[in-house]
Design a protein around this motif. Structure first.
Motif, PDB file in Angstrom:
ATOM      1  N   GLY A 167       0.835  -1.202   0.000  1.00 37.97           N
ATOM      2  CA  GLY A 167       0.000   0.000   0.000  1.00 37.97           C
ATOM      3  C   GLY A 167       0.864   1.243   0.000  1.00 37.97           C
ATOM      4  N   GLY A 168       0.305   2.349   0.480  1.00 39.40           N
ATOM      5  CA  GLY A 168       1.061   3.600   0.578  1.00 39.40           C
ATOM      6  C   GLY A 168       1.832   3.630   1.883  1.00 39.40           C
ATOM      7  N   LEU A 169       2.843   4.444   1.928  1.00 38.21           N
ATOM      8  CA  LEU A 169       3.662   4.518   3.134  1.00 38.21           C
ATOM      9  C   LEU A 169       2.884   5.136   4.303  1.00 38.21           C
ATOM     10  CD1 LEU A 169       6.597   4.138   4.199  1.00 38.21           C
ATOM     11  CD2 LEU A 169       6.836   6.585   3.837  1.00 38.21           C
ATOM     12  N   ARG A 228       5.271  -1.822  -1.850  1.00 33.99           N
ATOM     13  CA  ARG A 228       4.735  -1.499  -3.178  1.00 33.99           C
ATOM     14  C   ARG A 228       3.224  -1.426  -3.058  1.00 33.99           C
ATOM     15  NH1 ARG A 228       9.143  -1.142  -3.497  1.00 33.99           N
ATOM     16  NH2 ARG A 228      10.756  -1.966  -4.856  1.00 33.99           N
ATOM     17  N   ARG A 229       2.641  -0.690  -4.011  1.00 32.03           N
ATOM     18  CA  ARG A 229       1.183  -0.672  -4.058  1.00 32.03           C
ATOM     19  C   ARG A 229       0.645  -1.862  -4.869  1.00 32.03           C
ATOM     20  NH1 ARG A 229      -0.864   3.955  -2.186  1.00 32.03           N
ATOM     21  NH2 ARG A 229       0.431   5.809  -2.251  1.00 32.03           N
ATOM     22  N   THR A 230       1.539  -2.544  -5.596  1.00 28.74           N
ATOM     23  CA  THR A 230       1.112  -3.592  -6.522  1.00 28.74           C
ATOM     24  C   THR A 230       0.283  -4.681  -5.836  1.00 28.74           C
ATOM     25  OG1 THR A 230       3.317  -3.264  -7.403  1.00 28.74           O
ATOM     26  CG2 THR A 230       2.020  -5.078  -8.372  1.00 28.74           C
ATOM     27  N   SER A 287      -2.113   3.060   7.476  1.00 33.89           N
ATOM     28  CA  SER A 287      -2.382   3.972   6.359  1.00 33.89           C
ATOM     29  C   SER A 287      -2.688   5.357   6.903  1.00 33.89           C
ATOM     30  CB  SER A 287      -3.586   3.485   5.550  1.00 33.89           C
ATOM     31  OG  SER A 287      -4.056   4.528   4.725  1.00 33.89           O
ATOM     32  N   ILE A 288      -2.088   6.374   6.308  1.00 31.72           N
ATOM     33  CA  ILE A 288      -2.402   7.723   6.781  1.00 31.72           C
ATOM     34  C   ILE A 288      -3.849   8.094   6.439  1.00 31.72           C
ATOM     35  CG2 ILE A 288      -0.004   8.505   6.578  1.00 31.72           C
ATOM     36  CD1 ILE A 288      -1.035  10.279   4.195  1.00 31.72           C
ATOM     37  N   ASP A 289      -4.423   7.386   5.465  1.00 30.56           N
ATOM     38  CA  ASP A 289      -5.797   7.724   5.046  1.00 30.56           C
ATOM     39  C   ASP A 289      -6.834   7.337   6.100  1.00 30.56           C
ATOM     40  OD1 ASP A 289      -4.408   8.336   2.793  1.00 30.56           O
ATOM     41  OD2 ASP A 289      -5.263   6.759   1.537  1.00 30.56           O
ATOM     42  N   ASN A 290      -6.487   6.368   6.942  1.00 33.49           N
ATOM     43  CA  ASN A 290      -7.430   5.817   7.923  1.00 33.49           C
ATOM     44  C   ASN A 290      -8.710   5.332   7.233  1.00 33.49           C
ATOM     45  OD1 ASN A 290      -7.975   5.033  10.536  1.00 33.49           O
ATOM     46  ND2 ASN A 290      -9.196   6.849  10.964  1.00 33.49           N
ATOM     47  N   THR A 330      -5.500  18.325   1.994  1.00 32.77           N
ATOM     48  CA  THR A 330      -4.884  17.171   2.674  1.00 32.77           C
ATOM     49  C   THR A 330      -4.937  15.945   1.775  1.00 32.77           C
ATOM     50  OG1 THR A 330      -6.983  16.475   3.609  1.00 32.77           O
ATOM     51  CG2 THR A 330      -5.637  17.944   4.960  1.00 32.77           C
ATOM     52  N   MET A 331      -4.118  14.961   2.094  1.00 31.88           N
ATOM     53  CA  MET A 331      -4.188  13.664   1.417  1.00 31.88           C
ATOM     54  C   MET A 331      -5.372  12.864   1.967  1.00 31.88           C
ATOM     55  SD  MET A 331      -0.348  12.205   1.126  1.00 31.88           S
ATOM     56  CE  MET A 331       0.664  12.524  -0.295  1.00 31.88           C
ATOM     57  N   GLY A 332      -5.448  11.613   1.588  1.00 31.76           N
ATOM     58  CA  GLY A 332      -6.512  10.745   2.105  1.00 31.76           C
ATOM     59  C   GLY A 332      -7.296  10.035   1.016  1.00 31.76           C
ATOM     60  N   ARG A 333      -6.951  10.313  -0.248  1.00 35.50           N
ATOM     61  CA  ARG A 333      -7.756   9.791  -1.377  1.00 35.50           C
ATOM     62  C   ARG A 333      -9.213  10.180  -1.178  1.00 35.50           C
ATOM     63  NH1 ARG A 333      -5.046   5.870  -4.652  1.00 35.50           N
ATOM     64  NH2 ARG A 333      -2.943   5.685  -3.884  1.00 35.50           N
ATOM     65  N   TYR A 334     -10.120   9.177  -1.134  1.00 37.36           N
ATOM     66  CA  TYR A 334     -11.540   9.518  -1.005  1.00 37.36           C
ATOM     67  C   TYR A 334     -11.994   9.554   0.455  1.00 37.36           C
ATOM     68  CZ  TYR A 334     -11.782   8.881  -5.998  1.00 37.36           C
ATOM     69  OH  TYR A 334     -11.582   9.017  -7.340  1.00 37.36           O
ATOM     70  N   ASN A 386     -10.303  17.856   1.236  1.00 39.70           N
ATOM     71  CA  ASN A 386      -9.710  16.538   0.976  1.00 39.70           C
ATOM     72  C   ASN A 386      -9.321  16.458  -0.501  1.00 39.70           C
ATOM     73  OD1 ASN A 386     -11.036  13.881  -0.432  1.00 39.70           O
ATOM     74  ND2 ASN A 386      -9.585  13.345   1.164  1.00 39.70           N
ATOM     75  N   GLU A 387      -8.195  15.820  -0.786  1.00 34.42           N
ATOM     76  CA  GLU A 387      -7.662  15.857  -2.159  1.00 34.42           C
ATOM     77  C   GLU A 387      -8.644  15.392  -3.229  1.00 34.42           C
ATOM     78  OE1 GLU A 387      -4.195  13.372  -2.499  1.00 34.42           O
ATOM     79  OE2 GLU A 387      -5.148  11.649  -1.556  1.00 34.42           O
ATOM     80  N   ASN A 388      -9.510  14.425  -2.866  1.00 34.76           N
ATOM     81  CA  ASN A 388     -10.458  13.928  -3.868  1.00 34.76           C
ATOM     82  C   ASN A 388     -11.897  14.363  -3.579  1.00 34.76           C
ATOM     83  OD1 ASN A 388      -8.313  12.687  -5.036  1.00 34.76           O
ATOM     84  ND2 ASN A 388      -8.970  10.593  -4.627  1.00 34.76           N
ATOM     85  N   GLY A 418       0.629  17.654   0.637  1.00 34.05           N
ATOM     86  CA  GLY A 418       1.410  16.615  -0.055  1.00 34.05           C
ATOM     87  C   GLY A 418       2.120  15.633   0.856  1.00 34.05           C
ATOM     88  N   HIS A 419       3.302  15.190   0.405  1.00 36.39           N
ATOM     89  CA  HIS A 419       3.949  14.037   1.035  1.00 36.39           C
ATOM     90  C   HIS A 419       4.560  14.283   2.398  1.00 36.39           C
ATOM     91  CE1 HIS A 419       3.202  12.488  -2.921  1.00 36.39           C
ATOM     92  NE2 HIS A 419       3.324  11.293  -2.390  1.00 36.39           N
ATOM     93  N   VAL A 420       4.556  15.524   2.881  1.00 35.98           N
ATOM     94  CA  VAL A 420       5.000  15.695   4.281  1.00 35.98           C
ATOM     95  C   VAL A 420       4.093  14.879   5.202  1.00 35.98           C
ATOM     96  CG1 VAL A 420       6.046  17.983   4.048  1.00 35.98           C
ATOM     97  CG2 VAL A 420       3.647  17.818   4.649  1.00 35.98           C
ATOM     98  N   GLN A 421       2.874  14.603   4.730  1.00 40.30           N
ATOM     99  CA  GLN A 421       1.927  13.854   5.566  1.00 40.30           C
ATOM    100  C   GLN A 421       2.302  12.379   5.694  1.00 40.30           C
ATOM    101  OE1 GLN A 421      -2.334  15.432   4.393  1.00 40.30           O
ATOM    102  NE2 GLN A 421      -0.881  15.882   2.802  1.00 40.30           N
ATOM    103  N   GLN A 422       3.059  11.862   4.759  1.00 37.38           N
ATOM    104  CA  GLN A 422       3.442  10.430   4.812  1.00 37.38           C
ATOM    105  C   GLN A 422       4.730  10.219   5.579  1.00 37.38           C
ATOM    106  OE1 GLN A 422       4.012   8.637   1.008  1.00 37.38           O
ATOM    107  NE2 GLN A 422       1.849   8.575   0.516  1.00 37.38           N
ATOM    108  N   GLY A 423       5.536  11.288   5.704  1.00 36.93           N
ATOM    109  CA  GLY A 423       6.859  11.069   6.281  1.00 36.93           C
ATOM    110  C   GLY A 423       6.880  11.313   7.767  1.00 36.93           C
TER     111      GLY A 423
HETATM  112  O1  F6P Z   1      -2.874   6.050   0.403  1.00 37.36           O
HETATM  113  C1  F6P Z   1      -1.957   6.812   1.084  1.00 37.36           C
HETATM  114  C2  F6P Z   1      -1.616   8.059   0.346  1.00 37.36           C
HETATM  115  O2  F6P Z   1      -0.720   8.799   1.116  1.00 37.36           O
HETATM  116  C3  F6P Z   1      -2.816   8.935  -0.055  1.00 37.36           C
HETATM  117  O3  F6P Z   1      -3.296   9.744   0.969  1.00 37.36           O
HETATM  118  C4  F6P Z   1      -2.266   9.697  -1.216  1.00 37.36           C
HETATM  119  O4  F6P Z   1      -3.271  10.097  -2.101  1.00 37.36           O
HETATM  120  C5  F6P Z   1      -1.375   8.706  -1.868  1.00 37.36           C
HETATM  121  O5  F6P Z   1      -0.980   7.778  -0.872  1.00 37.36           O
HETATM  122  C6  F6P Z   1      -0.144   9.299  -2.482  1.00 37.36           C
HETATM  123  O6  F6P Z   1       0.456   8.325  -3.233  1.00 37.36           O
HETATM  124  P1  F6P Z   1       1.983   8.343  -3.703  1.00 37.36           P
HETATM  125  O7  F6P Z   1       2.811   8.288  -2.442  1.00 37.36           O
HETATM  126  O8  F6P Z   1       2.110   7.131  -4.530  1.00 37.36           O
HETATM  127  O9  F6P Z   1       2.169   9.632  -4.426  1.00 37.36           O
END
Ligand code: F6P
Length: 505
Positions: A167-169, A228-230, A287-290, A330-334, A386-388, A418-423
């Motif tokens: 999945g995502g980081l 990986r997301r694969t 998952s940061i999306d919860n 913010t991130m989070g997809r849907y 939310n991004e989506n 953006g990606h500051v939320q994943q790190g």
């Molecule tokens: O699913 C986790 C997530 O951080 C989402 O919130 C975001 O839309 C997506 O991954 C970003 O994906 P990538 O790191 O592949 O750009």
């Protein structure tokens, strides 16, 4: 204590840390002070210990995101309680239990709290622990297991448990992997790490993880095993089966996001055709999306939410000198968890979620209110999107719309977090969640080994209890199109935001 520390040193541990609660006493009520512990370490172990008394730094500082949204919710419920109270009746204590606001009669709450010192005084420690609550006992049990040093060699016949991320980081993946390795080893298993998610498993990229190797992973951001997301296809299952057999993997611990859950579901579904894929598997939500099934909170979501909150604080400070409207994405997809909770913790006026959609009518109302509000003295406005939330009403579009319609009353800036939320390094909350979930995941695998069965499950927090569900149930719980659970508890907080954001919402 000395014996435990000695065992740790013998196993190669480079430092020992003892944490003393300020009120700790021995069973004769003699205080156990940090100075006393230091002296004992010096006398008995000849350790050159240093004492740090944390003191009042523990009470100061900016409140975390959790402390903000939880107390906002409590305040909201308390006001509702006051407004509906009958004169002359004692009100309840409003508290937070199992991630929800709970009400307890005041007298009962006080009596229970007072019982704790009484039970300790009478030597009934077990009952005193129980009054502190189930998670306290659980944490104590997990801690005792985690501090035991490594077993040096695994017995030949030990079960082999592989950890995989997908999945995502999410911050905290490393903490969860490290906890799994340490608890697994202490239970007599050989712990393996799959490099690079399911493609790595397909390619047989699996290595043993030792106790010492995961030292330092607790605070590491990122995912040292790679991910990986694969999601594998059916055509990959033959090679995945071969890798499972070649590496003699007895069970899989998948710590990750929705892509990982999908991969596990596929393996489970196809296990008649590919029997090796029918091994016991536990999915641990990270998952940061919860947005994962079976868990109200996923590892990583708290860290990301704190990043959002801190960023929003800074943005608001930057705007304090001028008349400004901000649109923050913010991130989070849907899944709107980060957006709504970030709005509550950051003190935003509006939030735009995919769960609600964005309509032109609502935007027009917002614009009119915004103009009136700035005209009558407002200096700052903050909207979180939310991004989506909507494919066409993008963050850029919203910012331009606010600017165009603002009639010069304020200017507008947009920030995509953006990606500051994943790190970043996982918060204490995420670390604790990781160890609780992983410990239970290993309990489940132990039970499968003992019974000789191979159920696959996903687990998570449900009202603060760690709960597991069969993988077969997973898809029914999800809105698969939008990658989020059909029921999302935190949407309950929407009226709270409306109440605190502004009376005119
Ligand atoms: O699913 C986790 C997530 O951080 C989402 O919130 C975001 O839309 C997506 O991954 C970003 O994906 P990538 O790191 O592949 O750009």
């Amino acid at each position: 204590m000395c014996e435990a520390l000695r065992r740790g040193r013998a196993a190669g541990r480079r430092d020992s840390m003892v944490v003393v609660a300020e009120g700790a006493c021995d069973r004769k009520s003699t205080p156990i002070t940090s100075a006393y512990v230091r002296q004992v370490l010096e006398d008995r172990l000849h350790e050159d210990a240093r004492v740090t008394i944390l003191g009042h730094v523990q009470r100061g500082g900016a409140p975390s995101a959790y402390d903000r949204w939880a107390s906002t919710w409590l305040g909201y419920e308390a006001v509702l309680e006051v407004l509906s109270a009958e004169p002359g009746t004692a009100g309840p204590v409003i508290g937070f239990r199992g991630n929800r606001v709970s009400r307890v009669p005041l007298v009962e709450a006080v009596a229970k709290t007072r019982q704790v010192p009484d039970l300790i005084a009478s030597g009934d420690y077990q009952a005193a622990m129980e009054l502190r609550g189930g998670s306290f006992i659980e944490a104590n049990r997990i801690f005792a297991e985690m501090v035991e040093p490594s077993r040096i060699d695994a017995p030949e016949e030990s079960k082999r448990v592989a950890i995989i991320h997908a999945g995502g980081l999410a911050p905290g993946m490393n903490a969860a992997a490290r906890d799994a390795v340490r608890i697994g080893i202490s239970r007599g298993y050989t712990m393996l790490g799959v490099q690079g998610g399911f493609p790595g498993l397909r390619d047989g990229d699996v290595t043993e993880l030792t106790w010492g190797e995961v030292e330092g992973w607790l605070t590491d951001g990122g995912a040292n095993l790679g991910l990986r997301r694969t999601v594998p296809g059916v055509e990959d299952l033959y090679r995945i089966s071969r890798a499972i057999e070649d590496h003699r993997i007895d069970a899989l611990l998948m710590i990750g996001g929705w892509n990982g859950y999908q991969a596990v579901e596929l393996m489970h579904r196809e296990s008649e055709r590919f029997p090796a894929c029918g091994l016991p598997v536990v999915c641990v939500p990270a998952s940061i999306d919860n947005n994962l099934p079976g868990s109200e909170l996923a590892i990583g979501a708290d860290t990301a939410l704190n990043v959002v909150t801190e960023a929003v604080d800074r943005i608001k400070m930057s705007g304090s000198a001028a008349k400004r409207a901000f649109v923050v994405e913010t991130m989070g997809r849907y899944c709107g968890y980060l957006a709504l909770m970030g709005a509550l913790s950051g003190g935003a006026e509006r939030v735009y979620l995919h769960e609600d959609g964005i309509s032109l009518n609502a935007l027009q109302d917002d614009l009119e209110w915004l103009r009136n509000s700035f005209a009558s003295g407002r200096r700052l406005f903050l909207a979180i999107r939310n991004e989506n939330a909507n494919p066409l009403y993008t963050t850029d579009f919203l910012a331009r719309l606010l600017e165009q319609e603002g009639q010069g009353l304020y200017d507008v800036r947009q920030t995509i977090l953006g990606h500051v939320q994943q790190g970043g390094c996982p918060t204490p909350f995420d670390r604790l969640l990781a160890v609780r979930l992983v410990s239970r995941a290993l309990d489940l695998l132990s039970a499968e080994f003992a019974a000789g069965s191979s159920e696959s499950r996903y687990l998570g927090l449900v009202k603060s209890k760690v709960t597991a569900f069969p993988v077969a149930q997973m898809m029914a719980e999800m809105d698969v199109r939008y990658r989020r659970p059909k029921e999302q508890w935190w949407l309950e907080l929407q009226p709270v935001l409306r109440a605190v954001a502004d009376a005119a919402v």
